[in-house]
Enzyme design. Structure first.
Site, PDB file in Angstrom:
ATOM      1  N   HIS A 258       1.064  -1.414   0.100  1.00  0.00           N
ATOM      2  CA  HIS A 258      -0.145  -0.281   0.330  1.00  0.00           C
ATOM      3  C   HIS A 258       1.172   1.280   0.065  1.00  0.00           C
ATOM      4  O   HIS A 258       2.044   1.370   0.784  1.00  0.00           O
ATOM      5  CB  HIS A 258      -0.653   0.052   1.037  1.00  0.00           C
TER       6      HIS A 258
ATOM      7  N   ASP B  51     -15.451   1.990   6.596  1.00  0.00           N
ATOM      8  CA  ASP B  51     -13.974   3.266   6.181  1.00  0.00           C
ATOM      9  C   ASP B  51     -14.935   4.274   5.498  1.00  0.00           C
ATOM     10  O   ASP B  51     -13.982   5.590   5.371  1.00  0.00           O
ATOM     11  CB  ASP B  51     -12.868   2.288   6.117  1.00  0.00           C
TER      12      ASP B  51
ATOM     13  N   ARG C 189     -14.942  12.313   7.890  1.00  0.00           N
ATOM     14  CA  ARG C 189     -13.494  13.643   8.049  1.00  0.00           C
ATOM     15  C   ARG C 189     -13.096  13.967   6.771  1.00  0.00           C
ATOM     16  O   ARG C 189     -13.351  15.606   7.348  1.00  0.00           O
ATOM     17  CB  ARG C 189     -12.384  12.197   7.894  1.00  0.00           C
TER      18      ARG C 189
ATOM     19  N   SER D   6      -8.203   3.487   9.108  1.00  0.00           N
ATOM     20  CA  SER D   6      -8.781   3.605   7.458  1.00  0.00           C
ATOM     21  C   SER D   6      -8.062   2.912   7.143  1.00  0.00           C
ATOM     22  O   SER D   6      -8.702   1.808   6.033  1.00  0.00           O
ATOM     23  CB  SER D   6      -8.656   4.756   7.509  1.00  0.00           C
TER      24      SER D   6
ATOM     25  N   LYS E  26      -9.181  -1.505   5.267  1.00  0.00           N
ATOM     26  CA  LYS E  26      -8.895  -2.291   4.223  1.00  0.00           C
ATOM     27  C   LYS E  26      -8.210  -3.327   3.649  1.00  0.00           C
ATOM     28  O   LYS E  26      -9.035  -4.618   3.831  1.00  0.00           O
ATOM     29  CB  LYS E  26      -9.295  -0.553   3.670  1.00  0.00           C
TER      30      LYS E  26
END
Ligand code: URA
Length: 442
Positions: free
Chosen positions: A82, A161, A168, A183, A187
């Site tokens: 990621h 999320d 947010r 968050s 995921k």
């Protein structure tokens, strides 16, 4: 405990119990807690923080708000990568195929670009026919056939999320390290992974602008992922200038194909090699990073990475002939260039402005509903540290609407700095955080 009491506890700087956190998220998802109460809790978290245990609890509560993929029937180690996002950041399309060709299973669920940063999904959708909207069953089938899959976020995985991120966004609570950690990790862990390698970007084009903040985010994500039972490594990499040369969707995919053919720009190859090597180690395919790096090079050299990408494109409905025939990608009508105003060394091509310039051309999204033009973008012909002569091309501009080019040219000139003295290229790999990293307080 009643919602106002939980909000009050956090407002007063006290830790929340696992039960409080789970029940707050569960009741919110059932419609029993309204947006205004969750907004108040988010703001309390923004100011008071969450400790490592609370962040891990929030991550798990958000992860369990939907399905958690069970990939245990497949023999490979499941490892994802990621990135926190940047300009020209296209490593997924190199790392995914090479890691899968090396025997890992790579279940990549990616996002769309917003603002100056690009998103993997937008890049993939520039491949004619490529379908990123698979159901989870189709995703599982593709993973079984190829060893990798590339899809968008679905409503089934970590739905809390999606709702909390929207909240947010409108309550000025995005920039909170524990909320960002929960968050991202909720995921990723819902993908059914055993391990995760994080590329935390730092610099003007990144979400976190300073090395200190990027390190803090990386440290916290490693700690929380580990507390959730996953093997996690993070590297912090430079995002002061775009990564590689191409910024724009089809242009970036073409650069990745070139990279899989062994002809990628050095910085892109270096970051991709490092990320893939960590994935091999995290997945247990290699024990030494040194050997894992060599494995990246040999998979690339043998063409197996490119072959894996072809297989992935085919299985997701795309046309694999794009790998040999770039004319199958949408092409921009006009090419312009920005040249160096004077002789010297390129000292800056500030990433955020370059990302914004590509957005003006139509390569990025100003709002969630903006339409992307896959063909347009920028190609850097010089990178920071390169010598330039007066009048020499620094950057190509590919556009379909000539009226935007003057503004884009102006932005690139703003982003560019030329020094009369030699300039060293920025250090790419700035930090590495692993299983031994220390958990810090809020
Ligand atoms: N990306 C995410 O998915 N979540 C955040 O909170 C920030 C960046």
């Amino acid at each position: 405990m009643e919602a106002p009491l939980i909000i009050r506890r956090k407002r007063d700087g006290l830790a929340l119990s696992r039960d409080d956190i789970f029940s707050f998220v569960e009741r919110y998802m059932r419609g029993e807690i309204p947006d205004y109460q969750f907004s108040a809790l988010l703001m309390a978290i923004y100011f008071r923080g969450l400790d490592a245990r609370e962040t891990a609890d929030l991550t798990e509560a958000m992860m369990h708000s939907g399905q958690v993929l069970d990939l245990s029937g497949f023999p490979q180690a499941k490892v994802d990568k990621h990135s926190t996002g940047g300009v020209g950041d296209k490593t997924s399309l190199i790392v995914g195929p090479v890691a899968a060709a090396g025997g890992l299973m790579v279940p990549m669920i990616s996002g769309r670009g917003l603002g100056h940063t690009g998103g993997t999904l937008d890049k993939l959708e520039s491949i004619p026919g490529f379908n990123t909207r698979l159901t989870l069953d189709e995703f599982r089938r593709v993973l079984g056939a190829v060893g990798m899959g590339l899809i968008g976020q679905t409503d089934d995985l970590a739905p809390a999320d999606r709702r909390l991120y929207a909240l947010r966004d409108v309550t000025a609570t995005v920039e909170s390290i524990p909320l960002i950690c929960a968050s991202i990790l909720s995921k990723k862990i819902a993908e059914g992974i055993d391990g995760l390698v994080l590329d935390v970007k730092t610099g003007s084009g990144a979400f976190m602008k300073t090395l200190e903040d990027s390190r803090a985010l990386a440290e916290r994500m490693v700690a929380i992922g580990t507390a959730c039972g996953k093997r996690v490594k993070a590297i912090v990499t430079d995002m002061s200038q775009p990564l590689g040369c191409a910024v724009g969707n089809a242009l970036e995919v073409i650069e990745c194909i070139e990279a899989l053919k062994g002809r990628g720009p050095h910085d892109l190859m270096d970051v991709s090699r490092e990320l893939t090597a960590h994935m091999f180690v995290v997945g247990g395919a290699e024990t030494s990073l040194e050997v894992a790096r060599t494995r990246f090079d040999s998979i690339l050299g043998s063409g197996l990475g490119l072959e894996k990408f072809a297989q992935s494109i085919r299985e997701q409905g795309g046309n694999p002939r794009v790998l040999d025939d770039y004319s199958l990608f949408a092409a921009a009508q006009f090419e312009d260039a920005v040249v160096a105003p004077e002789e010297g060394y390129l000292a800056a091509l500030e990433a955020e402005t370059m990302g914004r310039a590509s957005m003006v051309l139509g390569a990025g999204r100003e709002r969630l509903d903006s339409v992307i033009d896959p063909a347009v973008g920028l190609v850097l012909e010089k990178k920071v540290g390169d010598p330039v002569a007066a009048g020499e091309r620094v950057c190509a501009i590919y556009s379909n609407d000539r009226s935007r080019v003057a503004r884009v040219r102006e932005m690139i000139r703003e982003a560019m700095r030329i020094s009369p003295e030699p300039v060293t290229a920025p250090t790419l790999l700035l930090a590495e955080l692993g299983e031994s990293s220390v958990v810090r307080g809020p």
